[in-house]
Scaffold this motif. Structure first.
Motif, PDB file in Angstrom:
ATOM      1  N   VAL A 347       0.892  -1.201  -0.047  1.00 12.68           N
ATOM      2  CA  VAL A 347       0.002   0.126  -0.066  1.00 12.68           C
ATOM      3  C   VAL A 347       0.921   1.174   0.054  1.00 12.68           C
ATOM      4  O   VAL A 347       0.818   2.103  -0.694  1.00 12.68           O
ATOM      5  N   GLU A 348       1.960   1.355   0.604  1.00 13.38           N
ATOM      6  CA  GLU A 348       2.858   2.507   0.892  1.00 13.38           C
ATOM      7  C   GLU A 348       3.664   2.493  -0.457  1.00 13.38           C
ATOM      8  O   GLU A 348       3.764   3.792  -0.774  1.00 13.38           O
ATOM      9  N   ALA A 349       3.888   1.437  -0.970  1.00 13.21           N
ATOM     10  CA  ALA A 349       4.635   1.534  -2.358  1.00 13.21           C
ATOM     11  C   ALA A 349       3.676   2.476  -3.567  1.00 13.21           C
ATOM     12  O   ALA A 349       4.198   3.149  -4.157  1.00 13.21           O
ATOM     13  N   MET A 350       2.427   1.897  -3.202  1.00 11.30           N
ATOM     14  CA  MET A 350       1.690   2.389  -4.489  1.00 11.30           C
ATOM     15  C   MET A 350       1.412   4.030  -4.192  1.00 11.30           C
ATOM     16  O   MET A 350       1.281   4.907  -5.009  1.00 11.30           O
ATOM     17  N   LYS A 351       1.466   4.316  -2.656  1.00 11.90           N
ATOM     18  CA  LYS A 351       1.253   6.043  -2.400  1.00 11.90           C
ATOM     19  C   LYS A 351       2.509   6.681  -2.867  1.00 11.90           C
ATOM     20  O   LYS A 351       2.539   7.714  -3.150  1.00 11.90           O
ATOM     21  N   ASN A 352       3.468   5.816  -2.853  1.00  8.42           N
ATOM     22  CA  ASN A 352       4.884   6.590  -3.247  1.00  8.42           C
ATOM     23  C   ASN A 352       5.025   6.640  -4.657  1.00  8.42           C
ATOM     24  O   ASN A 352       6.261   7.019  -5.145  1.00  8.42           O
ATOM     25  N   GLY A 353       4.164   5.851  -5.440  1.00 10.71           N
ATOM     26  CA  GLY A 353       4.557   5.605  -6.974  1.00 10.71           C
ATOM     27  C   GLY A 353       5.267   4.636  -7.311  1.00 10.71           C
ATOM     28  O   GLY A 353       6.189   5.000  -8.175  1.00 10.71           O
ATOM     29  N   ASP A 354       5.626   3.632  -6.455  1.00  7.75           N
ATOM     30  CA  ASP A 354       6.471   2.569  -6.906  1.00  7.75           C
ATOM     31  C   ASP A 354       6.258   1.567  -7.997  1.00  7.75           C
ATOM     32  O   ASP A 354       5.789   0.489  -7.461  1.00  7.75           O
ATOM     33  N   PHE A 355       5.706   2.381  -8.998  1.00  4.08           N
ATOM     34  CA  PHE A 355       5.304   1.481  -9.934  1.00  4.08           C
ATOM     35  C   PHE A 355       5.801   2.186 -11.305  1.00  4.08           C
ATOM     36  O   PHE A 355       5.770   3.345 -11.434  1.00  4.08           O
ATOM     37  N   SER A 356       5.942   1.168 -12.296  1.00  4.46           N
ATOM     38  CA  SER A 356       6.616   1.899 -13.727  1.00  4.46           C
ATOM     39  C   SER A 356       5.489   2.329 -14.537  1.00  4.46           C
ATOM     40  O   SER A 356       4.138   1.850 -14.538  1.00  4.46           O
ATOM     41  N   LEU A 357       5.535   3.254 -15.540  1.00  8.70           N
ATOM     42  CA  LEU A 357       4.683   3.379 -16.649  1.00  8.70           C
ATOM     43  C   LEU A 357       4.409   2.165 -17.619  1.00  8.70           C
ATOM     44  O   LEU A 357       3.126   1.958 -18.146  1.00  8.70           O
ATOM     45  N   GLU A 358       5.466   1.309 -17.474  1.00 10.76           N
ATOM     46  CA  GLU A 358       5.198   0.123 -18.467  1.00 10.76           C
ATOM     47  C   GLU A 358       4.116  -0.792 -17.644  1.00 10.76           C
ATOM     48  O   GLU A 358       3.466  -1.461 -18.177  1.00 10.76           O
ATOM     49  N   ASP A 359       4.543  -1.014 -16.246  1.00  9.37           N
ATOM     50  CA  ASP A 359       3.560  -1.939 -15.390  1.00  9.37           C
ATOM     51  C   ASP A 359       2.210  -1.214 -15.693  1.00  9.37           C
ATOM     52  O   ASP A 359       1.097  -1.945 -15.860  1.00  9.37           O
ATOM     53  N   MET A 360       2.101   0.077 -15.450  1.00 11.44           N
ATOM     54  CA  MET A 360       0.508   0.754 -15.571  1.00 11.44           C
ATOM     55  C   MET A 360      -0.200   0.609 -16.950  1.00 11.44           C
ATOM     56  O   MET A 360      -1.268   0.279 -17.092  1.00 11.44           O
TER      57      MET A 360
END
Length: 436
Positions: A347-360
């Motif tokens: 949850v914290e990773a999502m709040k911190n934007g810890d995901f790539s544009l490719e993943d999205m």
């Protein structure tokens, strides 16, 4: 791209939804009856689908009904109940062969519609109410359904999570009702509730397929007029149960631990998203859920299950009418604290934007494909369209898909920051880490 049109018409207090499409060679007719989730009536309402399938005035037994369906070139019928947000929905579904494609069968549509209307408005009666023998038998069927939840520990854990999370909200109610209510239900009070439901609840009728709308309307309208002369059009605005969302203040998340004799513990966590189908960031929440726990490529699956081998399964789903996000995981009892902490880290990773544009982008494609697959099924399309009725909000499937594809990384981060942990529920066995 989606190949259908929907036109809505009010007819004597009923909403008729004409969905024209050449995609299917069948005609689907679905009746949706929407009332409020209420503790006083939920068991009666849960029992009604069982009763309505047992016979009508003209088809006195379930066997007679099945024979009529067979005569209609193998038509299929189902009746069930469910809850969406604070609403309790009864659904009657009939799928017929399209008479356009069946030689010398020009009466299939009219006979099918007449059968569905009879199922809804003219169930079999004895001395002016339901048949008591049928009531007794089907109460036992419902009782077994209620009790069976104890054997499905994942379903049980989900019910207990919702009970604790929504203890002061009607959403806590069990959609199958309560065992202690059954003794008080008899043929008379159930029949009286059934009549009240037809008069007061919002009824939407979906007709989907390749047909002539004027022809369908000429068949259906006289049947509806004949049934409920008292159901005026203003009932829809006065009596309909709109989703009421009140923001719950969460001072401290609840932690509930329950112990039973089992091998695999169930760790379920409920979050308030503060976003529903009506909100502008609903599409961003869809993408958030996809990245977080909605697919095998999501953070929960990868980090809780694969990298750390802490879960037999780990996933999340949204309740779009209520504004909830529910996390489900099956874990070894001794791994409770590790699994809990890693879920919270995601949850914290999502709040911190810890995901790539490719993943999205990958998730957007998966969501789009999932929605398109849902719409490939006649019943799936109707369920998607009915979301708009439940929310009293226009968001057609094509617009939803377009909105999802426009979601930015910042949109996902912002919707993640709205997430609040409400309740953690652990169903575990004695002697695990939670005892220490």
């Amino acid at each position: 791209m989606l190949g259908f049109t929907e036109r809505i018409k009010n007819e004597k207090g009923f909403n008729l939804h004409f969905i024209k499409t050449k995609k299917y060679k069948t005609l689907s007719i679905v009746v949706k009856i929407k009332g409020n989730l209420e503790r006083e009536t939920i068991t009666k309402r849960a029992l009604l689908p069982y009763i309505l399938q047992q016979g009508t005035e003209n088809y006195a037994t379930k066997q007679d009904l099945q024979k009529k369906l067979a005569d209609l070139y193998g038509a299929t019928l189902s009746i069930d109940g469910g809850k969406k947000g604070e609403s309790h929905i009864l659904s009657l579904r009939l799928e017929l062969a399209n008479e356009k494609f069946v030689p010398d069968a020009s009466s299939i549509t009219e006979e099918g519609i007449a059968l569905l209307i009879e199922l809804l408005f003219n169930p079999r009666k004895v001395n002016g109410s339901f048949d008591n023998a049928v009531i007794l038998r089907e109460k036992d069927t419902l009782l077994r359904k209620i009790q069976s939840v104890q054997d499905d520990k994942m379903a049980y854990a989900n019910i207990r999570l919702i009970e604790e999370m929504c203890e002061n909200e009607n959403y806590r109610l069990h959609v199958h009702g309560y065992e202690e209510d059954l003794a008080e239900i008899d043929s008379t009070n159930l029949y009286n509730y059934y009549k009240k439901m037809l008069l007061e609840d919002q009824i939407d009728i979906y007709i989907q397929g390749d047909y002539d709308e004027e022809h369908i309307n000429d068949i259906l309208s006289p049947m509806l007029h004949k049934q409920l002369e008292d159901k005026k059009s203003n009932v829809l605005t006065e009596k309909s149960s709109k989703q009421k969302q009140t923001k719950k203040e969460i001072k401290q998340p609840k932690e509930i631990i329950e112990k039973q004799q089992l091998q695999q513990a169930k760790l379920h966590i409920g979050y308030r998203t503060n976003v529903t189908f009506r909100d502008d960031d609903y599409s961003a929440l869809h993408v958030f859920n996809g990245l977080f726990g909605g697919f095998p490529s999501s953070k929960l699956f990868i980090n809780v299950r694969e990298k750390n081998s802490l879960a037999y399964y780990a996933a999340s789903r949204m309740e779009s009418q209520k504004g909830l996000l529910l996390v489900f995981s099956g874990i070894a009892p001794e791994d409770y604290e590790k699994a809990r902490d890693i879920i919270r880290l995601q949850v914290e990773a999502m709040k911190n934007g810890d995901f790539s544009l490719e993943d999205m982008q990958q998730i957007k494609e998966l969501i789009t494909n999932q929605l398109l697959e849902t719409m490939d099924h006649p019943q799936g399309l109707i369920e998607l369209l009915y979301q708009q009725v439940l929310s009293d909000w226009i968001l057609p499937p094509k617009q939803l898909i377009d909105n999802i594809n426009k979601v930015t990384k910042e949109d996902v981060v912002q919707v993640a920051k709205k997430l609040e942990e409400d309740t953690l529920y652990l169903l575990t066995t004695k002697g695990d880490a939670s005892d220490e």
